[in-house]
Design an enzyme around this catalytic site. Structure first.
Site, PDB file in Angstrom:
ATOM      1  N   SER A  69      25.696  52.754   9.365  1.00  0.00           N
ATOM      2  CA  SER A  69      27.120  52.382   9.592  1.00  0.00           C
ATOM      3  C   SER A  69      27.688  52.900  10.775  1.00  0.00           C
ATOM      4  CB  SER A  69      27.875  52.780   8.191  1.00  0.00           C
ATOM      5  OG  SER A  69      27.684  51.829   7.223  1.00  0.00           O
TER       6      SER A  69
ATOM      7  N   ASP B 212      36.422  48.604   1.124  1.00  0.00           N
ATOM      8  CA  ASP B 212      36.109  49.639   0.390  1.00  0.00           C
ATOM      9  C   ASP B 212      37.317  50.479  -0.278  1.00  0.00           C
ATOM     10  OD1 ASP B 212      33.331  49.436   0.026  1.00  0.00           O
ATOM     11  OD2 ASP B 212      33.041  50.633   1.972  1.00  0.00           O
TER      12      ASP B 212
ATOM     13  N   ARG C  83      31.576  51.595  17.197  1.00  0.00           N
ATOM     14  CA  ARG C  83      30.546  52.319  16.615  1.00  0.00           C
ATOM     15  C   ARG C  83      29.219  52.072  17.472  1.00  0.00           C
ATOM     16  NH1 ARG C  83      28.817  49.802  11.023  1.00  0.00           N
ATOM     17  NH2 ARG C  83      30.190  48.099  11.968  1.00  0.00           N
TER      18      ARG C  83
ATOM     19  N   ARG D 284      35.537  50.602  12.715  1.00  0.00           N
ATOM     20  CA  ARG D 284      34.538  50.009  12.337  1.00  0.00           C
ATOM     21  C   ARG D 284      34.193  48.479  12.884  1.00  0.00           C
ATOM     22  NH1 ARG D 284      31.414  50.820   7.707  1.00  0.00           N
ATOM     23  NH2 ARG D 284      30.185  48.867   6.912  1.00  0.00           N
TER      24      ARG D 284
ATOM     25  N   PHE E  52      35.488  61.315   4.692  1.00  0.00           N
ATOM     26  CA  PHE E  52      34.391  62.287   4.297  1.00  0.00           C
ATOM     27  C   PHE E  52      34.093  63.656   5.510  1.00  0.00           C
ATOM     28  CE2 PHE E  52      32.643  58.315   2.316  1.00  0.00           C
ATOM     29  CZ  PHE E  52      33.346  58.657   1.128  1.00  0.00           C
TER      30      PHE E  52
ATOM     31  N   GLU F  85      28.106  66.392   2.758  1.00  0.00           N
ATOM     32  CA  GLU F  85      28.909  66.608   3.847  1.00  0.00           C
ATOM     33  C   GLU F  85      29.307  67.907   4.045  1.00  0.00           C
ATOM     34  OE1 GLU F  85      29.600  64.368   1.379  1.00  0.00           O
ATOM     35  OE2 GLU F  85      29.240  62.666   2.225  1.00  0.00           O
TER      36      GLU F  85
END
Lengths: 307, 275
Positions: free
Chosen positions: A34, A114, A7, A164, A80, A55
């Site tokens: 993020s 999550d 990232r 991530r 998403f 989105e």
């Protein structure tokens, strides 16, 4: 600059490229902290569009920007940006072969805490199935830098999925990279492992662990689509078996692509990935990967079945 | 004044030719979206043959105004205008929707010259238009983007995402146009899925609203488009009340002509009425 996080490598690279190319614009759906697109906002506020938690609109707005000469990068979590906006990608970007770059951040199981709603295990399958779409899954942060550079040069819709979490690089900073080109990271003659993303490092570890017993070739397939079928077949030719390893469902991703490429060859294929089920929450990433069998040990086990 | 009368007369003539082109492209015995094409035909004539700045011989010029047909199922309306503008060859009309034709069932940027956006999955055109308007502004172009939507289409949530975003970004060069013909594929909007009240909704979303009492009346349309030019602080929407199938006696306000077929008799009658 060396990174150990895709990232951050992505965010800083986009800023660097944004300095050179004024056509690059970034769109975000409220996850900029993020996805690291906030870095682009800090450097180029006028070329950054916070689209809110919407989105679908973000994705079609990017289509309009691309139609007007910009190079838009859309950002969200992979579930998403690839999932929620599937129809917008298909209808308003891919049919027109527009120059939109779609960043699927926190892909795979890498958003471990999550749970299933945020863990994209089918994003590559969805994106692969769309004509005109290119699908990238870089092995590490080093490769992410080069992938983002290549995306800007490349004309057409392109999806990149990013991890991530921090992990060690397995490719060299100066290793050549080109969209569509798989790279052999380790030569071998008995069994070949085709891997992408975080599983490339685990495949290399598996090959290293088996070196006294077996000669294992490891191929980094960071472009999952278009797949260089000839190179994949050549890499598999003469091997007793092929193993695929991906942080993704075994349905529709790298494993499916490789198995299809090798279908008429006398090389059996074993696919390692998330079996046909959703992810779940975990307190740690490696524990979650292990829960779904995405480990060096499982790769070793599958390789040995062919020995 | 005389000039205005002349302009209106010319545009009305073009609108009639556009309607003839639509009938020609639909032909006999093949389904075509005649109703929603005819309700918007006058606005499309006003845009393509008066309001919009573009060049049929230089389609890519960066300072052009852009038109997006968000209600993409009435692609034949846009094709009819592109033929009239000399951008698409007239002989392509009869090949509409046949295999290999450059005129697809819905607008396709890869296949048809002059098409600015791929639409057909309803509710997405306003977002595309927003992107174009933002790019025009970034490039310092004094150009507008017009997006034509259906009133049934407003049920799509993405329209309202785009509406919020356009107001948020204060995009004053984006003009939405709602063809309020009050019919959707399966019946009257008020009986199927009521998207009204429109004026209050758009206002609440931060848009300047211009209502047109008769969206098939050329002077009223021109006046509305001129009003939209005055936008300075944000996006504008023109809500025009129209008649679905307008100009075709047997199709006006008939739900069946949302995507209907013409018999030979109806085809001949249509051509006679539009002569």
């Amino acid at each position: 600059m060396t990174y150990n996080n895709q990232r951050i490598a992505y965010g800083e690279t986009l800023v660097r490229l944004g300095r050179e190319n004024p056509d690059i614009v970034a769109l975000e759906a409220d996850l900029g902290k993020s996805t690291m697109s906030f870095m682009f906002q800090e450097s180029f506020p006028e070329r950054y569009f916070e689209m809110g938690i919407a989105e679908a609109n973000m994705t079609s707005t990017a289509a309009g920007l691309a139609q007007t000469g910009k190079i838009p990068f859309t950002h969200s979590f992979a579930v998403f940006s690839a999932g929620r906006a599937y129809d917008q990608i298909r209808q308003t970007i891919a049919i027109g072969n527009l120059n939109v770059k779609i960043c699927g951040s926190s892909a795979g199981l890498s958003d471990f805490g999550d749970g299933s709603t945020h863990q994209a295990i089918e994003d590559m399958a969805i994106m692969r199935a769309i004509p005109n779409m290119t699908v990238l899954c870089p092995a590490d942060a080093n490769e992410t830098v080069k992938a983002v550079e290549a995306m800007v040069e490349f004309k057409g819709p392109c999806y990149i999925r990013l991890n991530r979490n921090n992990y060690e690089n397995v490719t060299a900073e100066d290793a050549p990279f080109a969209i569509g080109v798989p790279t052999i990271l380790r030569e071998g003659t008995d069994v070949v492992v085709f891997a992408c993303g975080i599983m490339v490092g685990k495949a290399l570890a598996a090959a290293e662990g088996l070196k006294e017993m077996l000669s294992v070739k490891v191929v980094n397939v960071s472009t999952v689509k278009p797949l260089d079928v000839e190179k994949i077949r050549k890499a598999a030719a003469g091997c007793k078996g092929a193993v695929t390893a991906e942080e993704h469902s075994v349905i529709g991703g790298l494993g499916s692509a490789v198995a299809q490429a090798l279908a008429d060859m006398p090389v059996p294929v074993a696919c390692i990935g998330v079996e046909d089920e959703f992810g779940c929450s975990s307190h740690d990433y490696e524990g979650l990967l292990a829960h779904y069998g995405l480990t060096t040990d499982v790769i070793v086990r599958e390789i040995r079945k062919f020995a | 004044m005389a000039e205005r009368v002349e302009l209106v007369r010319n545009l009305e003539t073009v609108a009639k030719r556009i309607r003839r082109n639509i009938i020609e492209s639909v032909g006999v015995g093949v389904a075509g979206h005649i109703g929603g094409s005819f309700s918007s035909a006058d606005m499309v004539a006003a845009l393509y043959f008066h309001k919009m700045r573009y060049s049929p011989t230089d389609l890519g010029r960066p300072d052009r105004d852009r038109f997006i047909l968000s209600k993409g199922h009435v692609a034949i309306l846009q094709y009819a205008a592109l033929v009239e503008a000399g951008i698409v060859d007239r002989k392509e009309l009869k090949k509409t929707k046949t295999i290999g034709s450059c005129l697809q069932g819905h607008p396709d940027v890869m296949k048809t010259p002059g098409i600015e956006a791929g639409t057909g999955s309803l509710g997405q055109g306003l977002s595309i238009g927003l992107g174009m308007a933002l790019a025009q502004r970034l490039d310092g172009q004094d150009a507008k983007t017009y997006v034509l939507m259906g009133d049934g289409e407003l049920a799509e949530g993405q329209i309202w995402e785009a509406a919020m975003a356009a107001a948020n970004f204060k995009v004053s060069n984006l003009v939405g146009i709602v063809d309020r013909n009050r019919l959707q594929a399966t019946g009257r909007i008020t009986e199927r899925f009521n998207t009204n009240p429109l004026n209050a909704k758009w206002k609440a979303f931060g848009w300047e609203v211009i209502e047109v009492e008769d969206g098939n009346d050329m002077p009223q349309l021109l006046e509305a488009l001129e009003k939209a030019d005055k936008a300075e602080t944000g996006p504008t929407v023109i809500i025009m009340d129209t008649v679905k199938g307008k100009g075709l006696s047997f199709a006006e306000n008939v739900v069946g002509f949302h995507n209907g077929m013409l018999t030979q008799e109806q085809y001949d009658l249509a051509m006679a009425e539009l002569a």
